[in-house]
Design a protein around this motif. Sequence first.
Motif, short mmCIF file in Angstrom:
data_model
loop_
_atom_site.label_atom_id
_atom_site.label_comp_id
_atom_site.label_asym_id
_atom_site.label_seq_id
_atom_site.Cartn_x
_atom_site.Cartn_y
_atom_site.Cartn_z
N ARG A 100 60.10 27.23 -16.63
CA ARG A 100 60.67 25.90 -16.88
C ARG A 100 62.03 25.81 -16.20
NH1 ARG A 100 62.04 24.04 -22.94
NH2 ARG A 100 59.95 23.17 -22.95
N VAL A 101 62.20 24.76 -15.39
CA VAL A 101 63.46 24.55 -14.67
C VAL A 101 63.86 23.09 -14.85
CG1 VAL A 101 64.62 24.64 -12.44
CG2 VAL A 101 62.77 26.24 -12.93
N PHE A 102 65.12 22.87 -15.16
CA PHE A 102 65.60 21.49 -15.29
C PHE A 102 67.10 21.42 -15.03
CE2 PHE A 102 65.61 23.46 -19.45
CZ PHE A 102 66.87 23.17 -19.95
N GLU A 103 67.53 20.22 -14.67
CA GLU A 103 68.94 19.93 -14.48
C GLU A 103 69.49 19.44 -15.82
OE1 GLU A 103 70.47 20.12 -11.33
OE2 GLU A 103 68.57 20.84 -10.50
N THR A 104 70.70 19.85 -16.15
CA THR A 104 71.32 19.44 -17.39
C THR A 104 72.83 19.45 -17.22
OG1 THR A 104 71.32 19.81 -19.81
CG2 THR A 104 71.35 21.77 -18.40
N VAL A 105 73.52 19.00 -18.24
CA VAL A 105 74.98 19.00 -18.25
C VAL A 105 75.44 19.76 -19.49
CG1 VAL A 105 77.08 17.59 -18.31
CG2 VAL A 105 75.08 16.80 -17.01
N ALA A 106 76.19 20.81 -19.28
CA ALA A 106 76.67 21.64 -20.39
C ALA A 106 77.94 21.03 -20.99
CB ALA A 106 76.96 23.05 -19.90
N GLU A 107 78.11 21.29 -22.27
CA GLU A 107 79.32 20.84 -22.97
C GLU A 107 79.93 22.04 -23.69
OE1 GLU A 107 80.58 18.07 -26.80
OE2 GLU A 107 78.48 18.19 -26.21
N GLU A 108 81.21 22.29 -23.45
CA GLU A 108 81.87 23.36 -24.18
C GLU A 108 82.12 22.89 -25.62
OE1 GLU A 108 85.33 26.75 -23.78
OE2 GLU A 108 85.35 25.06 -22.37
N LEU A 109 81.76 23.73 -26.56
CA LEU A 109 81.85 23.36 -27.97
C LEU A 109 83.14 23.86 -28.58
CD1 LEU A 109 78.19 24.25 -29.01
CD2 LEU A 109 79.10 22.02 -28.31
N SER A 110 83.61 23.15 -29.59
CA SER A 110 84.79 23.56 -30.34
C SER A 110 84.60 23.19 -31.80
CB SER A 110 86.05 22.89 -29.77
OG SER A 110 85.95 21.48 -29.89
N GLY A 111 85.50 23.69 -32.64
CA GLY A 111 85.48 23.35 -34.05
C GLY A 111 84.17 23.72 -34.74
N SER A 112 83.72 22.85 -35.64
CA SER A 112 82.52 23.14 -36.42
C SER A 112 81.27 23.20 -35.55
CB SER A 112 82.35 22.11 -37.55
OG SER A 112 82.19 20.82 -37.02
N ALA A 113 81.23 22.44 -34.46
CA ALA A 113 80.06 22.50 -33.56
C ALA A 113 79.97 23.88 -32.93
CB ALA A 113 80.16 21.42 -32.49
#
Length: 148
Positions: A100-113
């Motif tokens: 499985r290959v896909f394009e995505t956008v990562a988000e750096e998490l902080s706090g409770s997430a």
Amino acid sequence: MTGDTPDRGHSITAAAQAALYESSEGQQGWTRKVDGRDVPCVLLSYRGRRTGAVRSAPVIRVADEGRYILVGSLGGADVDPWWVINLRHDPRLRLRDRGRVFETVAEELSGSAREQAWSVATHTFPRYEDYQSRTGRLIPVFAAPIVL
């Protein structure tokens, strides 16, 4: 990436793993030996912030409710891996989980997430707790939504 430049902190073995994972279309190179056992990995492909060249890095596979959790542990080193530095500059990436290959956008998490994602990551790969205890930095955690 075809393995000519390993990521920060990754050995040539990691670069070779990335090249094998990509060239075999996920049929080989999708696990890494840790403490004598095979641990599944995903392959991140992203752009270098200075050169714009595509780079790749295998990371431990942590799947959680429609997303992958990406942990920038670097084995507890006191520096972030290059992929973290590059995703902070440009969060777009291509993610390979075996076939499985896909394009995505990562988000750096902080706090409770971040804490929730960290809990899932340490449940999946308990050594992350050991890695965190080795370093003074807070190990970065990203979420990358699964795009079908």
